[in-house]
Design a protein around this motif. Structure first.
Motif, PDB file in Angstrom:
ATOM      1  N   VAL A 158       2.336  11.770  -1.680  1.00 14.67           N
ATOM      2  CA  VAL A 158       3.231  11.769  -0.475  1.00 14.67           C
ATOM      3  C   VAL A 158       2.425  11.488   0.665  1.00 14.67           C
ATOM      4  CG1 VAL A 158       3.348  14.213   0.066  1.00 14.67           C
ATOM      5  CG2 VAL A 158       5.347  12.717   0.588  1.00 14.67           C
ATOM      6  N   ASP A 159       1.274  12.271   0.655  1.00 11.56           N
ATOM      7  CA  ASP A 159       0.131  12.150   1.845  1.00 11.56           C
ATOM      8  C   ASP A 159      -0.160  10.830   2.130  1.00 11.56           C
ATOM      9  OD1 ASP A 159       0.743  14.915   2.435  1.00 11.56           O
ATOM     10  OD2 ASP A 159      -1.111  15.546   1.169  1.00 11.56           O
ATOM     11  N   THR A 160      -0.758  10.353   1.338  1.00 12.07           N
ATOM     12  CA  THR A 160      -1.377   8.671   1.287  1.00 12.07           C
ATOM     13  C   THR A 160      -0.097   7.968   1.722  1.00 12.07           C
ATOM     14  OG1 THR A 160      -2.871   9.291  -0.578  1.00 12.07           O
ATOM     15  CG2 THR A 160      -2.552   6.892   0.090  1.00 12.07           C
ATOM     16  N   VAL A 188      12.545   6.810   6.025  1.00 10.04           N
ATOM     17  CA  VAL A 188      13.699   7.767   5.677  1.00 10.04           C
ATOM     18  C   VAL A 188      13.685   8.247   4.172  1.00 10.04           C
ATOM     19  CG1 VAL A 188      16.074   7.871   5.378  1.00 10.04           C
ATOM     20  CG2 VAL A 188      14.904   6.883   7.214  1.00 10.04           C
ATOM     21  N   LEU A 189      13.104   7.480   3.203  1.00  5.69           N
ATOM     22  CA  LEU A 189      13.014   7.778   1.910  1.00  5.69           C
ATOM     23  C   LEU A 189      12.047   8.860   1.614  1.00  5.69           C
ATOM     24  CD1 LEU A 189      13.572   4.093   0.008  1.00  5.69           C
ATOM     25  CD2 LEU A 189      15.039   6.363  -0.005  1.00  5.69           C
ATOM     26  N   LEU A 190      10.978   8.827   2.410  1.00  2.99           N
ATOM     27  CA  LEU A 190       9.703   9.568   2.052  1.00  2.99           C
ATOM     28  C   LEU A 190      10.361  11.082   2.987  1.00  2.99           C
ATOM     29  CD1 LEU A 190       5.947   8.977   2.370  1.00  2.99           C
ATOM     30  CD2 LEU A 190       7.124  11.063   3.693  1.00  2.99           C
ATOM     31  N   TRP A 191      10.822  11.048   3.952  1.00  2.00           N
ATOM     32  CA  TRP A 191      11.188  11.997   4.723  1.00  2.00           C
ATOM     33  C   TRP A 191      12.237  12.834   3.849  1.00  2.00           C
ATOM     34  CZ3 TRP A 191      14.624  11.148   9.765  1.00  2.00           C
ATOM     35  CH2 TRP A 191      14.980  12.565  10.261  1.00  2.00           C
ATOM     36  N   GLU A 229       0.722  -1.142  -0.030  1.00  2.00           N
ATOM     37  CA  GLU A 229      -0.047   0.214  -0.068  1.00  2.00           C
ATOM     38  C   GLU A 229       0.842   1.200   0.019  1.00  2.00           C
ATOM     39  OE1 GLU A 229      -1.724   1.334   4.304  1.00  2.00           O
ATOM     40  OE2 GLU A 229      -1.809  -0.760   3.880  1.00  2.00           O
ATOM     41  N   VAL A 230       1.933   1.323   0.663  1.00  3.82           N
ATOM     42  CA  VAL A 230       2.982   2.480   0.565  1.00  3.82           C
ATOM     43  C   VAL A 230       3.334   2.445  -0.783  1.00  3.82           C
ATOM     44  CG1 VAL A 230       5.123   3.447   1.382  1.00  3.82           C
ATOM     45  CG2 VAL A 230       3.629   1.690   2.820  1.00  3.82           C
ATOM     46  N   PHE A 231       3.840   1.492  -1.559  1.00  2.00           N
ATOM     47  CA  PHE A 231       4.214   1.800  -3.026  1.00  2.00           C
ATOM     48  C   PHE A 231       3.103   2.090  -3.850  1.00  2.00           C
ATOM     49  CE2 PHE A 231       7.246  -0.953  -1.087  1.00  2.00           C
ATOM     50  CZ  PHE A 231       8.712  -0.365  -1.483  1.00  2.00           C
ATOM     51  N   ALA A 232       1.950   1.580  -3.573  1.00  2.00           N
ATOM     52  CA  ALA A 232       0.601   2.085  -4.639  1.00  2.00           C
ATOM     53  C   ALA A 232       0.314   3.427  -4.233  1.00  2.00           C
ATOM     54  CB  ALA A 232      -0.415   0.946  -4.185  1.00  2.00           C
ATOM     55  N   ALA A 233       0.720   4.131  -3.123  1.00  3.78           N
ATOM     56  CA  ALA A 233       0.503   5.356  -2.945  1.00  3.78           C
ATOM     57  C   ALA A 233       0.685   6.372  -3.890  1.00  3.78           C
ATOM     58  CB  ALA A 233       0.948   5.864  -1.472  1.00  3.78           C
ATOM     59  N   GLY A 234      -0.496   7.073  -4.462  1.00  6.05           N
ATOM     60  CA  GLY A 234      -0.320   7.972  -5.675  1.00  6.05           C
ATOM     61  C   GLY A 234       0.351   9.596  -5.201  1.00  6.05           C
ATOM     62  N   HIS A 244       8.302  12.667  -1.370  1.00  4.89           N
ATOM     63  CA  HIS A 244       7.506  12.044  -2.312  1.00  4.89           C
ATOM     64  C   HIS A 244       7.463  10.692  -1.848  1.00  4.89           C
ATOM     65  CE1 HIS A 244      10.545  10.670  -5.031  1.00  4.89           C
ATOM     66  NE2 HIS A 244      11.266  11.812  -4.849  1.00  4.89           N
ATOM     67  N   PRO A 245       6.474   9.940  -2.639  1.00 13.11           N
ATOM     68  CA  PRO A 245       6.219   8.303  -2.242  1.00 13.11           C
ATOM     69  C   PRO A 245       7.669   7.783  -2.389  1.00 13.11           C
ATOM     70  CG  PRO A 245       4.328   9.074  -3.575  1.00 13.11           C
ATOM     71  CD  PRO A 245       5.278  10.416  -3.266  1.00 13.11           C
ATOM     72  N   PRO A 246       7.920   6.603  -1.709  1.00 15.06           N
ATOM     73  CA  PRO A 246       9.375   6.150  -1.727  1.00 15.06           C
ATOM     74  C   PRO A 246       9.428   5.338  -3.142  1.00 15.06           C
ATOM     75  CG  PRO A 246       8.223   5.001  -0.036  1.00 15.06           C
ATOM     76  CD  PRO A 246       7.293   6.274  -0.684  1.00 15.06           C
ATOM     77  N   GLY A 247       8.584   4.805  -3.560  1.00 17.60           N
ATOM     78  CA  GLY A 247       8.563   3.698  -4.866  1.00 17.60           C
ATOM     79  C   GLY A 247       7.046   3.842  -5.440  1.00 17.60           C
ATOM     80  N   GLY A 248       6.991   2.609  -6.260  1.00 23.95           N
ATOM     81  CA  GLY A 248       5.748   2.385  -6.799  1.00 23.95           C
ATOM     82  C   GLY A 248       5.451   0.872  -7.136  1.00 23.95           C
ATOM     83  N   VAL A 249       4.384   0.784  -7.800  1.00 29.58           N
ATOM     84  CA  VAL A 249       4.006  -0.809  -8.292  1.00 29.58           C
ATOM     85  C   VAL A 249       4.255  -0.806  -9.811  1.00 29.58           C
ATOM     86  CG1 VAL A 249       2.231  -2.308  -8.778  1.00 29.58           C
ATOM     87  CG2 VAL A 249       2.489  -1.017  -6.257  1.00 29.58           C
TER      88      VAL A 249
END
Length: 160
Positions: A53-55, A108-111, A46-51, A115-120
């Protein structure tokens, strides 16, 4: 995480990936450990799927609540350099370690990047996730192989 998305990962294959990424021997995993780590990988998805930074931050905050222990430093009894841990002990179960360590790294990556640390992976035939490598064009695929496969498929569709 991607080693855990294989159809039927074995303790041997997952242990090999852990060793490749610096985990010291002995790396002893059971089928139960693999099942727990796969469940954690699904939660982390779900972290990687977030569109946005807030999500991603909200997802990470939910997962951080599941982490077992306070932030601490460990050298594994002098066997490694000092590094942070969020799991409860150096001998925590693999699933707990995987959740805590992943949350710490993704936080740490988000901070740092805000922005989101990655993706799907955008390939319809792939379930892998990826970590963004920094600046440049936004990444859509987990690997060059998936990107090439999608480009070839799109080219073939356009020729028919």
């Amino acid at each position: 995480m991607n080693a855990l998305s294989d159809e039927d990962p074995t303790p041997h294959t997952v242990a090999a990936v852990l060793r490749e990424h610096g985990e010291a021997d002995p790396v002893e995993l059971s089928a139960h450990d693999i099942a727990e780590m796969r469940a954690v990988a699904e939660m982390l998805r779900e972290v990687f799927a977030a569109g946005d930074v807030d999500t991603a931050a909200a997802s990470l905050n939910r997962l951080l609540l599941l982490s077992s222990g306070p932030l601490r430093l460990s050298s594994h009894d002098g066997l490694t350099v000092w590094h942070p841990h969020l799991d409860s002990t150096d001998d925590a179960p693999w699933g707990e370690w995987f959740l805590a360590s992943s949350c710490l790294a993704l936080t740490v990556l988000l901070w740092n990047r805000q922005h989101p640390p990655g993706g799907v992976c955008a390939s319809a035939n792939c379930r892998n996730v990826y970590v963004s490598q920094g600046s440049g064009l936004p990444r859509r695929y987990c690997s060059r192989r998936c990107a090439t496969r999608e480009r070839v498929a799109a080219h073939r569709r356009s020729r028919t």
